[in-house]
Design an enzyme around this catalytic site. Structure first.
Site, PDB file in Angstrom:
ATOM      1  N   CYS A 120       0.805  -1.224   0.000  1.00 55.72           N
ATOM      2  CA  CYS A 120       0.000   0.000   0.000  1.00 55.72           C
ATOM      3  C   CYS A 120       0.836   1.271   0.000  1.00 55.72           C
ATOM      4  O   CYS A 120       0.321   2.356  -0.264  1.00 55.72           O
ATOM      5  CB  CYS A 120      -0.967  -0.008   1.176  1.00 55.72           C
ATOM      6  SG  CYS A 120      -2.058  -1.451   1.201  1.00 55.72           S
ATOM      7  N   HIS A 253      -3.058   7.019   2.064  1.00 56.82           N
ATOM      8  CA  HIS A 253      -3.527   5.744   1.544  1.00 56.82           C
ATOM      9  C   HIS A 253      -4.949   5.524   2.038  1.00 56.82           C
ATOM     10  O   HIS A 253      -5.242   5.666   3.224  1.00 56.82           O
ATOM     11  CB  HIS A 253      -2.603   4.617   2.007  1.00 56.82           C
ATOM     12  CG  HIS A 253      -3.174   3.253   1.811  1.00 56.82           C
ATOM     13  ND1 HIS A 253      -3.725   2.834   0.614  1.00 56.82           N
ATOM     14  CD2 HIS A 253      -3.310   2.205   2.680  1.00 56.82           C
ATOM     15  CE1 HIS A 253      -4.153   1.592   0.748  1.00 56.82           C
ATOM     16  NE2 HIS A 253      -3.923   1.198   1.987  1.00 56.82           N
ATOM     17  N   ASN A 283     -10.196  -0.233  -0.229  1.00 60.51           N
ATOM     18  CA  ASN A 283      -8.734  -0.198  -0.160  1.00 60.51           C
ATOM     19  C   ASN A 283      -8.181  -0.808  -1.443  1.00 60.51           C
ATOM     20  O   ASN A 283      -8.265  -2.024  -1.643  1.00 60.51           O
ATOM     21  CB  ASN A 283      -8.261  -0.982   1.064  1.00 60.51           C
ATOM     22  CG  ASN A 283      -6.751  -0.967   1.242  1.00 60.51           C
ATOM     23  OD1 ASN A 283      -6.005  -0.661   0.318  1.00 60.51           O
ATOM     24  ND2 ASN A 283      -6.290  -1.332   2.429  1.00 60.51           N
TER      25      ASN A 283
END
EC number: 2.3.1.180
Length: 326
Positions: A120, A253, A283
């Site tokens: 990520c 993020h 996500n």
């Protein structure tokens, strides 16, 4: 004269298949797994996510985002000197997804192409890498992509993780400039936390050894993320000799709204300066930051000359930040 790397174009792409929390809950209920829209939203802020069709690959998503970024940049794709793809869900073990993107874009100039794997944090890592190549004078135009198909590594029997992730891609074109663009970057890793967010399986002798699905210790990730994101953002600010109050937009993020708002609060910023797409995208790992950036550029929130802080945290454990004057 100081040479900077400046974003001259952004682009993004989401697969057409949008799955709401209610739709996902209904699918999971058929397997005897209980969840609900209220449960998912209260814990993550996620209301929907996009899933790629089985025959659509990471490089396919990357190409669509790249085409839009190149168009926005107003350059010919043959002018690209380097292609970087941040991903944890590549098409193959090798060749790299970046090489596949080069081929699918029809680029035949022999430009360099390679992948960056920091989960990520991957887009921030790739952006920092591109920044250094441009500042050194090695390259003038660099395409940086974050692309993921996390639906391929989700365990749909684990409700604590399967409701969180989605697929998508985002991209930027960086160009050498005399005007400030990326002001500072900061990257870190701590391999002692490798086991709290990982895909523990590996390929050996033609077979998968261990699990091929994502595992996450959510509480451990949350605790670590809030701490390191604040520190790395302040590190990037200090390197650029700026104060948090001078940040116009924060793009972390897009993993969990509570982590994002926690970081915003620690930096002393209002939630009005926080770019949020996790509600609609879920996500998307390395794709989340460039996806959110492109959304905010195209809807007019982010304007030229504004200070934008990008920051990510991911498996490895990795984390990083990039402060830029857009």
């Amino acid at each position: 004269m100081t040479r900077f790397a400046r974003i001259i174009g952004t682009g993004s792409y989401l697969p057409p298949k949008r799955v709401t929390n209610d739709e996902l809950a209904a699918q999971l209920a058929e397997k005897g797994i209980e969840t609900s829209d209220e449960w998912i939203v209260s814990r993550s802020g996620i209301r929907a996510r996009h899933f790629a069709e089985p025959d659509v690959t990471c490089s396919d998503l990357a190409v669509r985002a790249a085409e839009r970024a190149i168009e926005a940049a107003g350059i010919d794709r043959s002018e690209l000197d380097l292609i970087l793809v941040a991903t944890s869900t590549p098409d193959f073990v090798f060749p790299s997804t970046a090489c596949l993107v080069q081929q699918k874009l029809g680029i035949t100039n022999g430009c360099a192409a390679f992948d960056v794997q920091a989960v990520c944090s991957g887009f921030v890592y790739a952006l920092a890498t591109a920044d250094k190549f441009i500042r050194s004078g090695a390259y003038r135009n660099v395409l940086v992509i974050g692309s993921e198909v996390f639906s391929r590594i989700i365990d749909f029997s684990d409700r604590t993780t399967c409701v969180l992730f989605g697929d998508g891609a985002g991209a930027v074109v960086l160009q050498a400039s005399d005007e400030p663009g990326i002001l500072s970057t900061a990257l870190h890793a701590d391999g002692s936390h490798a086991n709290i967010l990982c895909v523990p399986g590996n390929v050996a002798a033609g077979a998968i050894q261990g699990s091929a699905f994502l595992y996450m210790d959510g509480q451990a990730v949350f605790k670590l993320a809030v701490t390191v994101l604040d520190k790395v953002a302040r590190e990037a600010l200090a390197a650029a000799e700026l104060d948090a109050s001078q940040v116009d937009w924060l793009i972390p993020h897009q993993a969990n709204i509570r982590i994002m708002q926690g970081t915003t609060k620690k930096l002393g910023l209002s939630n009005e300066r926080l770019i949020v797409t996790v509600d609609e995208h879920g996500n998307t790992s390395a794709a989340s930051i460039p996806l959110a950036l492109d959304v905010a550029v195209r809807d007019g929130r982010i304007q030229r000359g504004q200070h934008v802080m990008l920051e990510g945290v991911g498996g490895g454990f990795t984390w990083g930040a990039a402060l830029l004057r857009f």
